[in-house]
Write a protein that holds these residues in place. Structure first.
Motif, PDB file in Angstrom:
ATOM      1  N   PRO A  35       6.063  41.685  47.961  1.00  0.00           N
ATOM      2  CA  PRO A  35       4.761  41.982  48.578  1.00  0.00           C
ATOM      3  C   PRO A  35       4.831  43.066  49.653  1.00  0.00           C
ATOM      4  O   PRO A  35       3.890  43.847  49.783  1.00  0.00           O
ATOM      5  CB  PRO A  35       4.314  40.636  49.171  1.00  0.00           C
ATOM      6  N   GLN A  60      -0.510  34.837  43.293  1.00  0.00           N
ATOM      7  CA  GLN A  60      -0.728  34.104  44.547  1.00  0.00           C
ATOM      8  C   GLN A  60       0.570  33.504  45.065  1.00  0.00           C
ATOM      9  O   GLN A  60       0.880  33.588  46.251  1.00  0.00           O
ATOM     10  CB  GLN A  60      -1.782  33.012  44.336  1.00  0.00           C
ATOM     11  N   SER A  63       2.520  35.895  46.820  1.00  0.00           N
ATOM     12  CA  SER A  63       1.715  36.595  47.837  1.00  0.00           C
ATOM     13  C   SER A  63       1.413  38.038  47.452  1.00  0.00           C
ATOM     14  O   SER A  63       1.160  38.885  48.313  1.00  0.00           O
ATOM     15  CB  SER A  63       2.424  36.583  49.198  1.00  0.00           C
ATOM     16  N   LYS A  66      -2.496  39.177  48.060  1.00  0.00           N
ATOM     17  CA  LYS A  66      -2.822  39.702  49.406  1.00  0.00           C
ATOM     18  C   LYS A  66      -2.241  41.091  49.602  1.00  0.00           C
ATOM     19  O   LYS A  66      -2.879  41.967  50.190  1.00  0.00           O
ATOM     20  CB  LYS A  66      -2.270  38.758  50.478  1.00  0.00           C
TER      21      LYS A  66
END
Lengths: 207, 275
Positions: A35, A60, A63, A66
């Motif tokens: 990420p 998800q 991560s 995001k």
């Protein structure tokens, strides 16, 4: 070009051919499932084949959802979603039950209904004609009706979207490609669509 | 509307590419030889799909095959199907991680062990190509053969095609053992073995020697894709010219700019031309 290009690896689909196409064009992409690296990249490619629910859960879990949103919405990085990657950018998907998507394109992803498909076979597999508009930047230099390779059973419709749309017909007209600011997506596989696809990838990278 | 497909099938055997005639194999050359003599990446610019089959008789080396597949698929911008002896999910996954988009299954189709369902639930049924080798018996009836054409399946080809079409596969690849490698044209009689309400795409293979044979395949509405595995008959620009003549004759194939590919489209070159 000093832009850092990252192909997002979350374990879904044939990343190899996307890399092969980028290398052909003379790019040196990185492959990453980290990420931090994704959030920091200038150019993101989100490929993918498989189930919407499983893919979203994986993003998800790592991560990556995001990280993608941070890069695209806060840092202005550009993104190209391919096939399932495009679908994940939608508002939600109904494959294996309803799942919220990344929301970068405000329309949902549903299976072609029998009524929509009519006599067309589902899954929709093979080269089919994509109609784009003359002012599209993704399709610059590509004929307004050009052939691209598809393989999918779920689709997004073009209704109500404010960005530039390209469509294909499989019984019903569906969204084949989309562009709005730094957000780009194709339901077809540009990396499997000979010169048409390579031109499109080149246009995306050259933005 | 979906376009028809022109498919090239490459046959691999322990590091070598092969010509097959009635399923007897003849060595052509290795990967390097293929690139040097046939400029394979240029051949791939004139096809809609590539199929690569490991037809090694006996023990296959999946690792070597996957590494050849990776080399082949670099610079090949069409969908790729690969197979040969696939009977585990792990084997299929190895191919899919080496550049294949689809997996070709043959002998395992005839085992009633749920493997096809397992493959489909793992990768989706659009990912599975059911490949069937068919041979005409002396009485004119057709039968399906497994294990590289060495084991005749009990029951008619019709029965097996219908059974496989009803299974969780994406498409059916019909190859004629009698016509294979002869260059005399397809056995269009294979198409009469299809169920009348066939809902899955059909790839016809075996026997093509020239563009007229490909056209004869495409002329039948039951054919979605026409395949050839005959390297020698499409030497040099052969496949490119065959494609052009098919398109000129009205076969609905996808259109792209072969010249752009040959001149190597690059990001840092605004003309789209390079060396």
């Amino acid at each position: 070009m000093g832009a850092s290009i990252a192909v997002i690896d979350y374990g879904m689909g044939n990343i190899w051919s996307v890399l092969s196409a980028l290398r052909y064009l003379g790019c040196s992409p990185t492959v990453s499932g980290d990420p931090k690296e994704i959030a920091g990249a200038d150019v993101l490619l989100l490929p993918g084949v498989g189930s919407f629910r499983k893919a979203m859960a994986t993003l998800q879990q790592k991560s990556l959802d995001k990280a993608i949103l941070d890069a695209v919405q806060n840092r202005g990085s550009k993104i190209l979603g391919i096939c399932l990657g495009m679908q994940l950018m939608g508002s939600r998907g109904s494959e294996d039950g309803n799942t919220i998507g990344l929301g970068l394109i405000p329309n949902p992803v549903d299976r072609f209904t029998a009524q929509e498909a009519g006599s067309s076979k589902i899954p929709h597999i093979g080269f089919d004609v994509v109609r784009s508009s003359a002012d599209s930047s993704l399709f610059r230099g590509i004929p307004e009706a050009a052939d691209f390779y598809f393989v999918h059973s779920y689709r997004m419709l073009a209704d109500g979207l404010s960005g530039k749309k390209a469509t294909c017909k499989c019984g019903v007209d569906f969204l084949a490609a989309y562009e709005q600011d730094n957000i780009f997506a194709t339901q077809f596989h540009p990396e499997k669509s000979q010169s048409n696809g390579l031109m499109l990838l080149k246009n995306f990278l050259a933005q | 509307m979906l376009k028809k497909r022109l498919i090239f099938t490459l046959l691999y055997n322990q590091g070598q590419f092969m010509l097959s005639r009635n399923f007897r194999l003849q060595k052509v050359g290795d990967l390097k030889w293929l690139q040097t003599n046939y400029n394979f990446s240029h051949i791939s610019y004139s096809i809609d799909e590539l199929i690569v089959l490991d037809v090694t008789r006996g023990e296959r080396n999946t690792e070597d095959f996957c590494s050849a597949l990776k080399t082949l698929t670099e610079g090949c911008f069409v969908p790729i199907a690969a197979g040969g002896g696939v009977n585990t999910v792990g084997h299929a996954r190895a191919l899919l991680h080496s550049g294949a988009d689809k997996v070709v299954v043959n002998t395992a189709l005839y085992e009633d062990d749920g493997f096809i369902g397992e493959l489909a639930s793992e990768f989706g049924q659009q990912c599975i190509v059911a490949s069937m080798d068919i041979k005409r018996a002396p009485d004119g009836s057709y039968q399906a053969w497994a294990e590289c054409g060495s084991r005749c399946m009990e029951g008619s080809a019709k029965h097996w095609i219908e059974a496989n079409a009803g299974n969780a596969v994406g498409e059916i690849y019909l190859n004629s053992i009698d016509c294979d490698g002869t260059g005399q044209g397809y056995d269009l009689g294979l198409l009469d073995q299809l169920p009348p309400n066939m809902s899955k795409p059909v790839i016809l293979a075996g026997g093509v020697g020239n563009a007229i044979h490909l056209a004869a395949g495409f002329a039948d509405p039951r054919v979605d894709a026409a395949a050839t595995a005959h390297l020698f008959n499409f030497v040099g620009d052969g496949l490119k010219q065959a494609r052009q003549s098919l398109i000129a004759d009205g076969v609905v194939l996808p259109i792209w700019d072969v010249q752009l590919l040959e001149h190597h489209l690059r990001l840092d070159d605004s003309q789209g031309q390079d060396d």
